[in-house]
Design a protein around this motif. Structure first.
Motif, PDB file in Angstrom:
ATOM      1  N   SER A   1       0.762  -1.380   0.014  1.00 38.86           N
ATOM      2  CA  SER A   1      -0.126   0.050   0.034  1.00 38.86           C
ATOM      3  C   SER A   1       0.841   1.280   0.126  1.00 38.86           C
ATOM      4  N   GLU A   2       0.802   2.177  -1.098  1.00 38.07           N
ATOM      5  CA  GLU A   2       1.542   3.267  -1.488  1.00 38.07           C
ATOM      6  C   GLU A   2       1.374   4.188  -0.210  1.00 38.07           C
ATOM      7  N   GLU A   3      -0.064   4.330   0.278  1.00 38.61           N
ATOM      8  CA  GLU A   3      -0.448   5.290   1.101  1.00 38.61           C
ATOM      9  C   GLU A   3      -0.054   4.836   2.724  1.00 38.61           C
ATOM     10  N   GLN A   4       0.075   3.571   2.822  1.00 39.88           N
ATOM     11  CA  GLN A   4       0.552   3.179   4.085  1.00 39.88           C
ATOM     12  C   GLN A   4       2.008   3.491   4.246  1.00 39.88           C
ATOM     13  N   VAL A   5       2.702   3.013   3.396  1.00 37.30           N
ATOM     14  CA  VAL A   5       4.300   3.016   3.233  1.00 37.30           C
ATOM     15  C   VAL A   5       4.517   4.965   3.339  1.00 37.30           C
ATOM     16  N   ARG A   6       3.910   5.540   2.829  1.00 34.15           N
ATOM     17  CA  ARG A   6       4.252   6.843   2.808  1.00 34.15           C
ATOM     18  C   ARG A   6       3.964   7.444   4.152  1.00 34.15           C
ATOM     19  N   TYR A   7       2.918   7.037   4.683  1.00 33.82           N
ATOM     20  CA  TYR A   7       2.355   7.409   6.397  1.00 33.82           C
ATOM     21  C   TYR A   7       3.252   7.017   7.118  1.00 33.82           C
ATOM     22  N   ALA A   8       3.636   5.588   7.306  1.00 33.33           N
ATOM     23  CA  ALA A   8       4.595   4.924   8.261  1.00 33.33           C
ATOM     24  C   ALA A   8       6.014   5.715   8.148  1.00 33.33           C
ATOM     25  N   ARG A   9       6.591   6.050   6.966  1.00 35.17           N
ATOM     26  CA  ARG A   9       7.892   6.592   6.834  1.00 35.17           C
ATOM     27  C   ARG A   9       7.641   7.995   7.379  1.00 35.17           C
ATOM     28  N   ALA A  10       6.936   8.808   7.182  1.00 37.77           N
ATOM     29  CA  ALA A  10       6.764  10.105   7.642  1.00 37.77           C
ATOM     30  C   ALA A  10       6.785   9.791   9.433  1.00 37.77           C
ATOM     31  N   LYS A  11       5.884   9.014   9.942  1.00 35.57           N
ATOM     32  CA  LYS A  11       5.701   8.699  11.173  1.00 35.57           C
ATOM     33  C   LYS A  11       6.981   8.316  12.137  1.00 35.57           C
ATOM     34  N   ALA A  12       7.648   7.568  11.265  1.00 30.75           N
ATOM     35  CA  ALA A  12       9.126   7.129  11.809  1.00 30.75           C
ATOM     36  C   ALA A  12      10.028   8.322  11.633  1.00 30.75           C
ATOM     37  N   GLU A  13       9.989   9.354  10.652  1.00 29.52           N
ATOM     38  CA  GLU A  13      10.893  10.308  10.876  1.00 29.52           C
ATOM     39  C   GLU A  13      10.375  11.561  12.062  1.00 29.52           C
ATOM     40  N   ALA A  14       9.129  11.649  12.218  1.00 32.75           N
ATOM     41  CA  ALA A  14       8.567  12.494  13.199  1.00 32.75           C
ATOM     42  C   ALA A  14       8.976  11.901  14.608  1.00 32.75           C
TER      43      ALA A  14
END
Length: 431
Positions: A228-241
């Motif tokens: 899921s592109e949406e999930q991966v994008r969200y997870a990466r941003a959360k990891a960064e935060a």
């Protein structure tokens, strides 16, 4: 035959059914009238938007017709939800209802609708036919993105604050969804006996909650994979935060394409998407990726076993609708076959735990939260998708409550001679 004559006849039939079956709800008909007459404005009722839906149900009296009528709001519930309807349903079997109803009244009323057009709209008819997954990376990606890339904002309306979209875990039956999902993440980490410095793989990592929890609280180097592109994008941003980008990574890749070896592997609610014919590839992949002394936690919904494999593969109509409109390509195993497949692919099964009642509550929480945010959901994804998800989440809660489906967590290691390396009791999981 005039519209007034059809309405009068139909009202008479509905009133007969209402009185005979002592129904605890009313009806609001397409002309604004009610059955029984004078139904209070705040009473729970089934709303019928047009007379053509009667013709549609006569021609195709099946769950798919009913689902189309529901998502298009031609049939609706007023002042309540599906759980209110279930609580008020007649306490007699369908066979008994057919026996009690006046055959003459039924025939005389419904015959007047036979030649009517079925009306519209029919928003679900453009969907492809339901079929199992062929196991290819392209089809897996298409099926996953159909369900999970609906909208992150939509899922945030009913999931917990960490965006966990799998069965929660109740340490108390009255816990809210946030506590249930936090306790679930913690229980998975404990069952995997995570230790600082270990490597962990989460297959089907969703919005990243488990990977991030494991890295932050257990000091592991964790990888999550999803299609899921949406999930991966969200997870990466959360990891960064959260400042965890150095210790976690999220990859948009099919599980069978993952390389390397890991100390611990989890698969939480992903197995359902594989397809029964593709299980050998799945378990062989887990065996390839897991280190010799590692642990694998398998978390998946199942159906009860049948007398033979052919009977088990045959889907009932409700489950076929679920895989057609909600989870394309999806199939469910039974726990006996899951354990057999694990052993056949070189695993020793250490623990199996049924979470059926936990998932019944999880789905009920999701349903109620989505219903409470109905207008926001409609603004985000449209009314058809919102109503489709409501009936799916509510229906799943009912299915698990009635024990028509189950969900198990199994902990396994690779088969080897000598000690397993596990402690003698499960005490540390609960303290």
């Amino acid at each position: 035959m005039s519209a007034a004559s059809r309405l009068k006849s139909f009202r008479k039939l509905i009133l007969h059914a209402h009185e005979l079956l002592e129904l605890q709800f009313g009806f609001r008909l397409w002309d604004g009238s009610t059955v029984p007459e004078g139904l209070p404005a705040d009473a729970f009722a089934i709303s019928l938007a047009d007379e053509n839906l009667v013709a549609a149900l006569l021609r195709s009296p099946n769950p798919e017709t009913l689902l189309n009528l529901w998502v298009s709001k031609r049939i609706d519930l007023v002042n309540g939800d599906m759980f209110d309807l279930l609580a008020r349903r007649p306490k007699v079997r369908t066979r008994e209802i057919r026996r009690k109803l006046s055959k003459f009244l039924v025939f005389n009323s419904l015959r007047k609708f036979v030649f009517l057009d079925r009306g519209g709209p029919w928003p679900l008819e453009a969907q492809p036919s339901e079929k199992p997954s062929d196991g290819s990376a392209d089809e897996n990606r298409k099926n996953i993105q159909y369900h999970y890339d609906v909208s992150n904002a939509f899922y945030a309306l009913f999931l917990d604050k960490e965006m966990v979209y799998t069965c929660g875990y109740c340490t108390d039956w009255n816990n809210d969804i946030d506590q249930m999902q936090l306790d679930k993440l913690e229980m998975i980490c404990r069952k995997l006996r995570l230790k600082p410095g270990e490597t962990m793989l989460d297959i089907g990592s969703g919005w990243g909650a488990l990977v991030l929890h494991a890295a932050a609280n257990y000091g592991v180097e964790a990888t999550g994979v999803s299609l899921s592109e949406e999930q991966v994008r969200y997870a990466r941003a959360k990891a960064e935060a959260l400042g965890l980008s150095e210790r976690v990574r999220f990859e948009l890749v099919d599980y069978a394409k993952v390389d390397g070896q890991f100390d611990k592997i989890s698969s939480i609610g992903m197995h359902e998407h594989i397809g029964i014919d593709n299980y050998p590839t799945y378990y062989s992949t887990i065996a390839r990726l897991l280190k010799p002394e590692g642990l694998y936690l398998h978390h998946a919904i199942t159906r009860p076993a049948k007398m033979d494999a052919k009977a088990f593969r045959r889907k009932n109509r409700d489950f076929a609708l679920l895989t057609k409109y909600i989870f394309p390509g999806g199939e469910l195993d039974h726990i006996g076959n899951t354990l057999m497949m694990l052993e056949q692919h070189g695993f020793e099964v250490h623990d199996v735990e049924d979470w059926r009642e936990h998932y019944q509550r999880t789905c009920r929480h999701w349903h109620d939260r989505l219903l409470a945010n109905y207008d926001a959901a409609v603004a985000e994804v449209g009314e058809v998708k919102t109503r489709l998800w409501l009936v799916y989440l509510g229906g799943c809660s009912v299915v698990f409550e009635r024990n028509s489906a189950r969900i198990y967590q199994s902990v396994v290691s690779k088969t080897r001679r000598g000690p397993s390396g596990l402690p003698p009791t499960r005490r540390e999981l609960y303290t």
